[in-house]
Design a protein around this motif. Structure first.
Motif, short mmCIF file in Angstrom:
data_model
loop_
_atom_site.label_atom_id
_atom_site.label_comp_id
_atom_site.label_asym_id
_atom_site.label_seq_id
_atom_site.Cartn_x
_atom_site.Cartn_y
_atom_site.Cartn_z
N LEU A 83 0.84 -1.20 0.00
CA LEU A 83 0.00 0.00 0.00
C LEU A 83 0.87 1.26 0.00
N LEU A 84 1.90 1.28 0.84
CA LEU A 84 2.79 2.44 0.89
C LEU A 84 3.45 2.68 -0.47
N GLU A 85 3.86 1.61 -1.13
CA GLU A 85 4.49 1.75 -2.45
C GLU A 85 3.50 2.27 -3.49
N GLU A 86 2.29 1.76 -3.45
CA GLU A 86 1.26 2.22 -4.41
C GLU A 86 0.94 3.69 -4.20
N LEU A 87 0.82 4.11 -2.93
CA LEU A 87 0.52 5.51 -2.64
C LEU A 87 1.68 6.42 -3.05
N GLN A 88 2.89 5.95 -2.87
CA GLN A 88 4.04 6.74 -3.28
C GLN A 88 4.05 6.97 -4.78
N GLU A 89 3.72 5.93 -5.52
CA GLU A 89 3.71 6.04 -6.98
C GLU A 89 2.58 6.93 -7.48
N SER A 90 1.40 6.82 -6.86
CA SER A 90 0.25 7.57 -7.35
C SER A 90 0.24 9.02 -6.86
N LEU A 91 0.80 9.28 -5.68
CA LEU A 91 0.74 10.61 -5.08
C LEU A 91 2.08 11.33 -5.07
N GLY A 92 3.15 10.66 -5.49
CA GLY A 92 4.47 11.29 -5.51
C GLY A 92 5.03 11.56 -4.13
N LEU A 93 4.81 10.66 -3.19
CA LEU A 93 5.24 10.86 -1.81
C LEU A 93 6.72 10.57 -1.63
N THR A 94 7.28 11.16 -0.58
CA THR A 94 8.65 10.88 -0.17
C THR A 94 8.59 10.27 1.22
N TYR A 95 9.32 9.16 1.43
CA TYR A 95 9.26 8.46 2.71
C TYR A 95 10.62 8.44 3.40
N VAL A 96 10.57 8.49 4.73
CA VAL A 96 11.68 8.06 5.58
C VAL A 96 11.13 6.90 6.40
N VAL A 97 11.63 5.70 6.14
CA VAL A 97 11.11 4.50 6.80
C VAL A 97 12.09 4.05 7.87
N ILE A 98 11.62 4.03 9.12
CA ILE A 98 12.42 3.60 10.26
C ILE A 98 12.01 2.18 10.62
N ALA A 99 12.97 1.26 10.67
CA ALA A 99 12.61 -0.13 10.96
C ALA A 99 13.85 -0.90 11.43
N HIS A 100 13.59 -2.03 12.05
CA HIS A 100 14.68 -2.94 12.39
C HIS A 100 14.61 -4.21 11.56
N ASP A 101 13.53 -4.37 10.79
CA ASP A 101 13.37 -5.53 9.93
C ASP A 101 14.08 -5.26 8.60
N LEU A 102 15.22 -5.90 8.41
CA LEU A 102 16.05 -5.62 7.25
C LEU A 102 15.38 -6.02 5.93
N ALA A 103 14.55 -7.06 5.96
CA ALA A 103 13.88 -7.48 4.73
C ALA A 103 12.87 -6.44 4.29
N VAL A 104 12.13 -5.87 5.23
CA VAL A 104 11.15 -4.84 4.91
C VAL A 104 11.83 -3.61 4.35
N VAL A 105 12.92 -3.19 4.99
CA VAL A 105 13.63 -1.98 4.56
C VAL A 105 14.21 -2.17 3.16
N ARG A 106 14.75 -3.34 2.89
CA ARG A 106 15.31 -3.57 1.56
C ARG A 106 14.22 -3.52 0.50
N HIS A 107 13.06 -4.05 0.82
CA HIS A 107 11.98 -4.14 -0.15
C HIS A 107 11.48 -2.76 -0.58
N ILE A 108 11.46 -1.81 0.36
CA ILE A 108 10.79 -0.54 0.08
C ILE A 108 11.76 0.62 -0.16
N SER A 109 13.03 0.50 0.24
CA SER A 109 13.93 1.66 0.27
C SER A 109 14.77 1.79 -0.99
#
Length: 357
Positions: A197-223
């Motif tokens: 959902l975050l990726e879809e919203l970024q693409e459709s709305l032109g958003l910029t994210y700073v994602v804070i996480a400790h899950d390395l798989a999640v961070v790699r997928h989205i960053s």
């Protein structure tokens, strides 16, 4: 110029004692000189173990905690120097999705009230009817039905509550959204839905994210770019794929070696770096390199006395280590830590390229 520029940010919390807690006896160095830049439309990931200062840094960017030193520049304006009244106008452009989807929502307010509160404060919509229609549109974007408006947070699942938190940020039409552990409280299947959902919203709305996480798989997928924090400072920063394919800082190497691999044979045989010692207290960080007390390649003569700078190797890969080149070349011997297992060459091509969410 980057959309968001964080330069030398420090957040030091005073430690007070005395009957009235009126005597300062030291400081907790939660964030101690962090710098990074985020381009418009980009996702910057911040990773590190619990207590390294990731959340405090995110809150400092939004001025939810006081910045001791440094600057946070949004589209050319230094937010750290703005009076509170002027900062309110920029808060619409900077929003946050909090870690706890239930604790961040007022249980006494229904969803319409929660989402319209910020809109009313920033003068979005001339009346409640206009705001209600916009809220319905945003709820549809995050996958929630319009009949959610009259319901309360406890009536939703964890994934739905996180979608409400995302909707609360979106209704203000921000430029940057800081996502603080956006999926850590959710089941794995729901995590994938929220990340997508975050990726879809970024693409459709032109958003910029700073994602804070400790899950390395999640961070790699989205960053797009990832910064690794340790004890209040960045120790490595690189493009996502480059960081995962060739981590250069000893701490990043240890983090990557701890990521589980969904293949029992590879998992049993691959090399893992086990760090020794406990994480030092941010109230009394070690001199020199802050990681040297746990680093397998530490060299006491320099690591214990001289703090390394975050240095670009010329390719955009930045590392804060005195011995990066020597470690890669194998000319610096190990002085601590433990390596368990050894990856067989014939298994290397079986390591997953993309994380399993």
């Amino acid at each position: 110029m980057s959309l968001l520029e964080v330069d030398g940010v420090k957040v030091h919390f005073p430690v007070k004692k005395g009957i009235l807690f009126d005597r300062t006896v030291g400081h907790v160095y939660a964030v101690d000189g962090v710098s990074f830049q985020v381009e418009a439309g980009q996702t910057y990931g911040l990773v590190g173990e619990s207590g390294c200062g990731k959340t405090t840094l995110g809150r400092a960017v939004l001025r939810l905690v006081d910045i001791t030193e440094g600057s946070v520049v949004l589209d050319g304006t230094d937010l750290a120097k703005l009076p509170e009244e002027e900062m309110r106008t920029f808060r619409r452009r900077l929003q946050m999705v909090f870690q706890d989807p239930l604790g961040s929502l007022n249980p006494r307010q229904n969803i319409e009230s929660i989402l319209s509160e910020g809109m009313a404060a920033h003068g979005i919509g001339s009346n409640q009817d206009e705001r209600r229609e916009k809220i319905k549109t945003i709820l549809a974007k995050v996958g929630l039905p319009a009949n959610s408006l009259a319901r309360y947070p406890h009536e939703f699942s964890g994934g739905q509550r996180q979608r409400i938190g995302i909707a609360r940020a979106l209704v203000l039409e921000p430029d940057v959204i800081i996502c603080d552990e956006p999926v850590s409280a959710l089941d794995v299947s729901i995590q994938a839905q929220v990340i997508n959902l975050l990726e879809e919203l970024q693409e459709s709305l032109g958003l910029t994210y700073v994602v804070i996480a400790h899950d390395l798989a999640v961070v790699r997928h989205i960053s797009d770019v990832i910064g690794v924090m340790y004890l209040g400072a960045l120790v490595e920063e690189a493009a996502s794929d480059k960081l995962y394919e060739a981590p250069r800082h000893p701490y990043t190497k240890a983090l990557m070696s701890a990521v589980p691999v969904p293949d029992p044979e590879v998992e049993d045989l691959r090399a893992r770096i086990l760090l020794t010692g406990d994480l030092p207290s941010p109230a009394n960080p070690p001199a020199g390199c802050r990681f040297h007390t746990r680093c397998p390649w530490k060299q006491e003569t320099r690591c214990a006395t001289e703090r390394p700078e975050l240095t670009d190797d010329g390719t955009g890969h930045k590392v804060a280590c005195h011995w990066t080149a020597e470690i890669e070349a194998g000319t610096v011997s190990r002085t601590g830590g433990e390596v368990v297992g050894a990856v067989r060459e014939e298994l290397d091509d079986r390591l997953p390229v993309e994380p399993t969410l």
